[in-house]
Motif scaffolding. Structure first.
Motif, short mmCIF file in Angstrom:
data_model
loop_
_atom_site.label_atom_id
_atom_site.label_comp_id
_atom_site.label_asym_id
_atom_site.label_seq_id
_atom_site.Cartn_x
_atom_site.Cartn_y
_atom_site.Cartn_z
N LYS A 5 32.98 28.61 71.21
CA LYS A 5 32.33 27.31 71.15
C LYS A 5 32.00 26.98 69.71
O LYS A 5 31.51 27.82 68.96
CB LYS A 5 31.06 27.30 71.99
N LYS A 8 29.50 20.79 67.36
CA LYS A 8 30.13 19.54 66.93
C LYS A 8 29.78 19.20 65.49
O LYS A 8 30.63 18.86 64.68
CB LYS A 8 29.70 18.41 67.86
N LYS A 155 38.10 9.63 71.66
CA LYS A 155 36.71 9.73 71.21
C LYS A 155 35.72 9.48 72.34
O LYS A 155 34.72 10.21 72.48
CB LYS A 155 36.46 8.75 70.06
N GLY A 158 35.15 12.45 74.32
CA GLY A 158 34.81 13.67 73.61
C GLY A 158 35.98 14.64 73.52
O GLY A 158 35.84 15.85 73.73
N ARG A 159 37.17 14.11 73.20
CA ARG A 159 38.36 14.96 73.02
C ARG A 159 38.82 14.86 71.57
O ARG A 159 39.16 13.76 71.09
CB ARG A 159 39.51 14.51 73.93
N TYR A 167 40.06 20.10 71.55
CA TYR A 167 38.74 20.45 72.05
C TYR A 167 38.22 19.41 73.04
O TYR A 167 38.53 18.23 72.95
CB TYR A 167 37.73 20.54 70.90
N GLN A 169 34.52 18.09 74.36
CA GLN A 169 33.11 18.15 74.04
C GLN A 169 32.27 18.40 75.29
O GLN A 169 32.48 17.81 76.34
CB GLN A 169 32.66 16.83 73.39
N ASP A 170 31.30 19.31 75.15
CA ASP A 170 30.35 19.59 76.22
C ASP A 170 28.97 19.62 75.58
O ASP A 170 28.59 20.59 74.94
CB ASP A 170 30.68 20.94 76.87
N GLU A 172 26.55 19.34 72.82
CA GLU A 172 26.68 19.43 71.36
C GLU A 172 27.76 20.41 70.94
O GLU A 172 27.89 20.72 69.76
CB GLU A 172 25.34 19.84 70.74
N GLU A 173 28.52 20.92 71.90
CA GLU A 173 29.53 21.92 71.59
C GLU A 173 30.93 21.42 71.91
O GLU A 173 31.12 20.59 72.80
CB GLU A 173 29.23 23.21 72.34
N LEU A 174 31.90 21.96 71.17
CA LEU A 174 33.30 21.67 71.42
C LEU A 174 33.95 22.93 71.97
O LEU A 174 33.89 23.99 71.35
CB LEU A 174 34.01 21.26 70.12
N VAL A 246 39.74 13.09 64.80
CA VAL A 246 38.37 13.17 65.31
C VAL A 246 37.71 11.80 65.36
O VAL A 246 36.57 11.66 65.80
CB VAL A 246 37.49 14.14 64.47
#
Length: 477
Positions: A5, A8, A155, A158-159, A167, A169-170, A172-174, A246
């Motif tokens: 992980k 972000k 975006k 969250g990809r 990645y 996104q989950d 605050e983590e990628l 990104v």
């Protein structure tokens, strides 16, 4: 498996910024020189989640394609719903589409660009669809494809693609895509998060990761258009091009170089998420839709929300939705699909309750049972066929409904496609915008079962746990 992980903020802070005004000027200048009709083949209805005032056709007849070519807009969508097809069905459909596009393009003497829009979490019939498109077009025209662009950045969902790794996104983590629930999809599963390795895996080694062309964020953010264009000019033999991104500005910078390469005579096939279609189609930003824009004809009837998706995010969103006291929930027992008579009675029960509650002014949620049917690892196609039967049953709820709901929301790609095309009998719809980021809304055409109704297409894998609840609350103010 140890899940890697990346925070972000840590990942994004390392990426240099760029002058957006400079990029926009270059982008707009190049876009004016892209004199091609853009045809987006959408493997489920969620691909319009970044655009507005764009047509979606639900069949690929010559007539519909010619209407799309005749529009003033540079781009139109064709909904294939091929993510709900078995391999032989998607092969047949893509051959038909390619042949009809060639016929219309020759008749109108118009160049075209085809985008195979698919899932930003890499699920779908890849590389089958783009291979069939390429082979059919090359066999029936003078057009030859030098390469294929893969750009799954999205975006709103969250990809992000960083250092060639895709990645999801989950919070605050990628999380690398290959380590998410999406990679474990029973029909379209994969193991690799590095997109070059993903290509190698999906093509069974035909295209090696080491031979793929990578468009780096370093080149993009340094505005090194010349280098990116040169990379594209050197692609041949249908080799793959991986684009790191990104932010939308990265897609714009890549598109500047891409259009330069196209003007120099190169041709590419495209397998992308929804962000690329917005950029290459020159679609402007638009604010989220208001209730006034969504509900044109007020009525005393309730709304209809249909939930078919089974990903974890959808299940979590449904749990939040249960906090809405103004909603009534009806569960369709999907496991009865194994007994046709019992399943038929179950569908009848659901429809009767829908009619009664909507007419009484209640908004209702029809939810398929959350526990999936598991026939075993060797029966993927059988499971897909059963899921189609369940989707057909859900669709029949809309088909048989006599009372017009105030609005309709469908959750999940296959569900929303079938409700739109079979349930509502939409042949052409207009995308009016988004109710929440990445969640598109159609206005149905005059030919549909409920003309002019707002139809919200809610992807299974988009939003936070509360996004579905928030969208429903907007419609029920």
């Amino acid at each position: 498996m140890n899940i890697k992980k990346i925070l972000k903020k840590e990942a994004f802070d390392k990426i240099p910024s760029v002058d957006i005004n400079v990029v926009n000027k270059l982008y707009e200048k190049e876009l004016l020189q892209l004199n091609k009709k853009i045809i987006v083949l959408d493997d489920d209805p969620t691909g319009v989640q970044t655009v507005h005032d764009i047509s979606v056709y639900t069949d690929w007849s010559e007539d519909s394609i010619e209407k799309g070519f005749a529009e003033k807009n540079s781009m139109f969508f064709i909904l294939t719903n091929s993510r709900g097809f078995i391999a032989s069905e998607t092969e047949k459909a893509h051959k038909e589409i390619a042949l009809n596009v060639i016929k219309v393009a020759k008749k109108l003497n118009k160049e075209f660009l085809i985008i195979s829009r698919s899932d930003s979490t890499l699920r779908g019939h890849y590389p089958l669809e783009t291979n069939v498109l390429r082979e059919t077009i090359e066999s029936n025209s003078e057009l030859k494809y030098d390469g294929e662009v893969l750009l799954p950045f999205f975006k709103e969902g969250g990809r992000f693609t960083i250092d060639n790794i895709h990645y999801v996104q989950d919070g605050e983590e990628l999380i690398p895509a290959g380590e998410t629930e999406f990679a474990k999809d029973r029909t379209f599963g994969y193991t690799k998060s590095h997109l070059g390795e993903y290509v190698e895996e999906k093509t069974n080694g035909q295209f090696k990761a080491e031979n793929v062309t990578y468009i780096s964020l370093e080149s993009i953010r340094s505005l090194d258009i010349e280098t990116i264009t040169k990379q594209l000019l050197e692609v041949n033999n249908f080799n793959k091009v991986i684009v790191n991104a990104v932010d939308y500005v990265d897609v714009k910078i890549f598109s500047i170089a891409l259009i330069k390469a196209l003007k120099a005579g190169k041709n590419f096939m495209y397998r992308t998420a929804a962000a690329f279609t917005k950029v290459i189609g020159g679609v402007s930003d638009k604010n989220l839709l208001t209730r006034e824009e969504l509900i044109k004809e007020e009525s005393n009837n309730g709304g209809l929300i249909i939930v078919g998706s089974h990903v974890k995010k959808t299940t979590a969103q449904v749990e939040e939705l249960k906090k809405c006291s103004f909603l009534e929930f009806i569960e369709l027992n999907c496991h009865l699909v194994l007994d046709p008579k019992k399943f038929e009675s179950e569908v009848d029960r659901v429809i009767e309750n829908c009619e009664r509650l909507i007419k009484s002014g209640k908004s209702i949620v029809v939810c398929t049972s959350r526990e999936r049917i598991d026939l075993g690892p060797d029966k993927k196609e059988e499971e897909l066929k059963l899921s189609v039967k369940i989707s057909d049953a859900v669709t029949s709820i809309v088909q048989r409904l006599k009372v017009r709901p105030n609005y309709i929301i469908a959750k999940g790609g296959i569900t929303s496609s079938d409700v739109g095309t079979k349930g509502l009998n939409v042949q052409r719809a207009t995308v009016i915008g988004q109710i929440k980021p990445g969640i598109p809304v159609w206005t149905t055409g005059s030919e549909s079962k409920f003309p002019g109704i707002s139809y919200v297409i809610f992807p299974g894998n988009i939003g936070t746990n509360t996004t579905l609840k928030e969208a429903v609350e907007i419609l029920n103010k």
